[in-house]
Enzyme design. Structure first.
Site, PDB file in Angstrom:
ATOM      1  NE  ARG A  44     -14.395 -27.002   2.705  1.00  0.00           N
ATOM      2  CZ  ARG A  44     -15.650 -26.573   2.725  1.00  0.00           C
ATOM      3  NH1 ARG A  44     -15.953 -25.533   3.460  1.00  0.00           N
ATOM      4  NH2 ARG A  44     -16.572 -27.147   2.012  1.00  0.00           N
ATOM      5  CG  ASP A  82     -19.475 -26.708   4.313  1.00  0.00           C
ATOM      6  OD1 ASP A  82     -19.175 -26.647   3.106  1.00  0.00           O
ATOM      7  OD2 ASP A  82     -18.739 -27.209   5.177  1.00  0.00           O
ATOM      8  NE  ARG A  84      -9.828 -20.788  -9.166  1.00  0.00           N
ATOM      9  CZ  ARG A  84      -9.222 -20.561 -10.308  1.00  0.00           C
ATOM     10  NH1 ARG A  84      -9.123 -19.328 -10.790  1.00  0.00           N
ATOM     11  NH2 ARG A  84      -8.682 -21.549 -10.990  1.00  0.00           N
ATOM     12  CE1 TYR A 140     -15.800 -23.963   0.387  1.00  0.00           C
ATOM     13  CE2 TYR A 140     -13.497 -23.912   1.018  1.00  0.00           C
ATOM     14  CZ  TYR A 140     -14.533 -24.518   0.348  1.00  0.00           C
ATOM     15  OH  TYR A 140     -14.305 -25.674  -0.358  1.00  0.00           O
ATOM     16  NE  ARG A 191     -16.587 -30.892  -6.772  1.00  0.00           N
ATOM     17  CZ  ARG A 191     -16.741 -30.325  -5.575  1.00  0.00           C
ATOM     18  NH1 ARG A 191     -16.284 -30.896  -4.482  1.00  0.00           N
ATOM     19  NH2 ARG A 191     -17.352 -29.169  -5.467  1.00  0.00           N
ATOM     20  NE  ARG A 205     -12.400 -39.688   9.785  1.00  0.00           N
ATOM     21  CZ  ARG A 205     -13.170 -39.446   8.732  1.00  0.00           C
ATOM     22  NH1 ARG A 205     -12.971 -40.089   7.590  1.00  0.00           N
ATOM     23  NH2 ARG A 205     -14.146 -38.560   8.819  1.00  0.00           N
ATOM     24  CD  GLU A 239     -17.438 -28.726  -9.147  1.00  0.00           C
ATOM     25  OE1 GLU A 239     -18.260 -29.654  -8.966  1.00  0.00           O
ATOM     26  OE2 GLU A 239     -16.962 -28.049  -8.228  1.00  0.00           O
TER      27      GLU A 239
HETATM   28  N1  UDP Z   1      -8.921 -30.782  -1.496  1.00  0.00           N
HETATM   29  C1  UDP Z   1      -7.815 -31.426  -1.965  1.00  0.00           C
HETATM   30  N2  UDP Z   1      -7.947 -32.654  -2.552  1.00  0.00           N
HETATM   31  C2  UDP Z   1      -9.140 -33.269  -2.676  1.00  0.00           C
HETATM   32  C3  UDP Z   1     -10.283 -32.609  -2.183  1.00  0.00           C
HETATM   33  C4  UDP Z   1     -10.148 -31.372  -1.610  1.00  0.00           C
HETATM   34  O1  UDP Z   1      -6.709 -30.897  -1.885  1.00  0.00           O
HETATM   35  O2  UDP Z   1      -9.202 -34.391  -3.216  1.00  0.00           O
HETATM   36  C5  UDP Z   1      -8.766 -29.447  -0.888  1.00  0.00           C
HETATM   37  C6  UDP Z   1      -8.937 -28.330  -1.908  1.00  0.00           C
HETATM   38  O3  UDP Z   1      -8.063 -27.271  -1.565  1.00  0.00           O
HETATM   39  C7  UDP Z   1     -10.387 -27.936  -1.711  1.00  0.00           C
HETATM   40  C8  UDP Z   1     -10.553 -28.108  -0.206  1.00  0.00           C
HETATM   41  O4  UDP Z   1      -9.743 -29.244   0.112  1.00  0.00           O
HETATM   42  O5  UDP Z   1     -10.621 -26.604  -2.124  1.00  0.00           O
HETATM   43  C9  UDP Z   1     -11.975 -28.337   0.260  1.00  0.00           C
HETATM   44  O6  UDP Z   1     -12.510 -29.452  -0.412  1.00  0.00           O
HETATM   45  P1  UDP Z   1     -14.079 -29.717  -0.516  1.00  0.00           P
HETATM   46  O7  UDP Z   1     -14.282 -31.043  -1.173  1.00  0.00           O
HETATM   47  O8  UDP Z   1     -14.680 -29.491   0.828  1.00  0.00           O
HETATM   48  O9  UDP Z   1     -14.510 -28.549  -1.502  1.00  0.00           O
HETATM   49  P2  UDP Z   1     -15.940 -28.034  -2.024  1.00  0.00           P
HETATM   50  O10 UDP Z   1     -16.816 -29.246  -2.155  1.00  0.00           O
HETATM   51  O11 UDP Z   1     -16.421 -27.012  -1.046  1.00  0.00           O
HETATM   52  O12 UDP Z   1     -15.585 -27.445  -3.354  1.00  0.00           O
END
Ligand code: UDP
Length: 381
Positions: free
Chosen positions: A172, A351, A251, A349, A281, A176, A301
């Protein structure tokens, strides 16, 4: 018995509300119910002194599909927010998603894309067939970046080793070799936050539609089924079938929200990527809307196990759970008067844009309309 409604829509989130809107616009009689005491499902935002607080986790709308953008912007104007998350690791802030600047922060000699390519070549562990998320990331960026930004975050988020997770979860996010630090893939040309909050967006979808809150479909399904010819169900698929094929794994999350004065972190989202910090986060909601208020609302969170009494946020799409889901999907084929969709019923999963696409596909299947309905003129108030 004469049915009062054509459709009973179970769940007032994005999926249910879009289906309800389209059915109503085709002259159908629709009742929307939701177990919670508010509409909008997990995209619900609560107004705290003018700041729209994302109660069930941060939601940033982004899509690569113009018809999906055209569809949602009928119901709200969107601002030009683009997500630029930072990572906090070892007390320092880093650029995310992993990009040239992140590499420069770790290895100051990495200044150009060519430097980054050379550095990564010495770091990565090539693997033509990565079997899991860890192997995929080691092959893509190597152990240093993986350990700093992915392993800790991923393992606390999902409550298991990254060797037991599919690589699709991390795909996802882009990696870069440029300074571009936009969180989402560039193919997602359209991004923003609805002005006035997501609750208002869903409210606009539901204009003129009967909605009853605080009603648990699964508790009273026998009576509720009597009300309508068809049911549109967006709740958990395993619960719908009384767990006959087993419990699917989800989860969950726990949120700690507080109001403070001033500006807490100067950014909408900062990820805490190391395993020793229990939360993943911190969200500072006002930055989604460029608000310069004197107060602020922040949310920590914390990932959590799903117990059955908290909320099932993320499906765990590993092989075992996908196999259970396949058996539920087979069961849905024999239930002709129920339409299933949304993140929980699809066990995907999704979006938000994928949920919108899923809803519009179901609308098309049900009513045989082409996608031109997605391109109608604005309805927003
Ligand atoms: N992820 C990670 N480090 C980060 C952010 C995301 O390893 O700093 C991984 C983690 O496994 C997460 C996935 O990437 O579940 C998807 O992240 P996203 O931010 O898209 O998660 P969401 O906002 O859907 O919880």
């Amino acid at each position: 018995m004469v049915k009062q409604y054509d459709y009973l829509v179970v769940g007032a989130g994005l999926f249910g509300s879009i289906f309800a809107r389209e059915a109503t616009d085709r002259g159908k009689r629709v009742l929307v119910i939701d177990r919670r005491n508010h509409i909008a499902g997990n995209v619900y935002t609560r107004d705290v002194g003018g700041i729209h607080v994302h109660e069930y986790g941060p939601h940033i709308f982004h899509t690569s599909q113009e018809y999906i953008w055209n569809y949602v912007t009928r119901f709200a104007a969107f601002n030009n927010f683009t997500l630029r998350t930072k990572a906090s690791y070892g007390g320092r802030l880093y650029s995310l998603p992993i990009n040239l600047y992140t590499m420069h922060q770790i290895w100051p000699d990495v200044i150009t894309p060519a430097d980054a390519i050379a550095k990564l070549a010495s770091e990565v562990r090539p693997n033509p067939n990565p079997a899991n998320l860890e192997e995929h990331m080691l092959a893509q960026v190597g152990p240093t970046l993986y350990e700093m930004f992915v392993k800790g975050y991923t393992e606390k988020q999902w409550g298991r080793s990254a060797t037991q997770l599919p690589a699709s979860i991390i795909k996802r996010l882009p990696v870069r070799l440029t300074m571009n630090d936009r969180y989402f893939h560039d193919s997602h040309r359209w991004e923003g936050i609805p002005i006035g909050g997501y609750t208002k967006l869903v409210e606009n979808m539901l204009v003129g539609i009967e909605v009853k809150l605080g009603i648990d479909y699964l508790k009273d399904r026998v009576q509720l089924n009597e009300l309508a010819h068809k049911v549109v169900y967006s709740g958990p698929i395993d619960a719908f079938f009384d767990y006959a094929e087993g419990h699917l794994e989800y989860r969950s999350l726990r949120f700690e929200t507080e109001e403070r004065a001033g500006d807490y972190q100067g950014n909408a989202i900062i990820n805490y990527t190391e395993s020793s910090v229990p939360y993943t986060r911190i969200v500072e909601h006002k930055h989604f809307e460029f608000k310069d208020t004197e107060h602020t609302v922040i949310t920590r969170e914390f990932p959590a196990a799903y117990t059955g009494s908290n909320e099932p946020y993320y499906p765990v799409n590993d092989a075992i759970n996908n196999a259970i889901f396949d058996r539920y999907r087979e069961r849905t084929a024999s239930v002709t008067n129920v339409i299933f969709g949304g993140r929980l019923a699809s066990y995907r999963y999704y979006d938000m844009d994928m949920t919108v696409g899923n809803a519009l596909t179901q609308v098309e299947k049900e009513f045989g309309a082409g996608m031109e309905f997605a391109l109608k003129k604005p309805l927003r108030k």
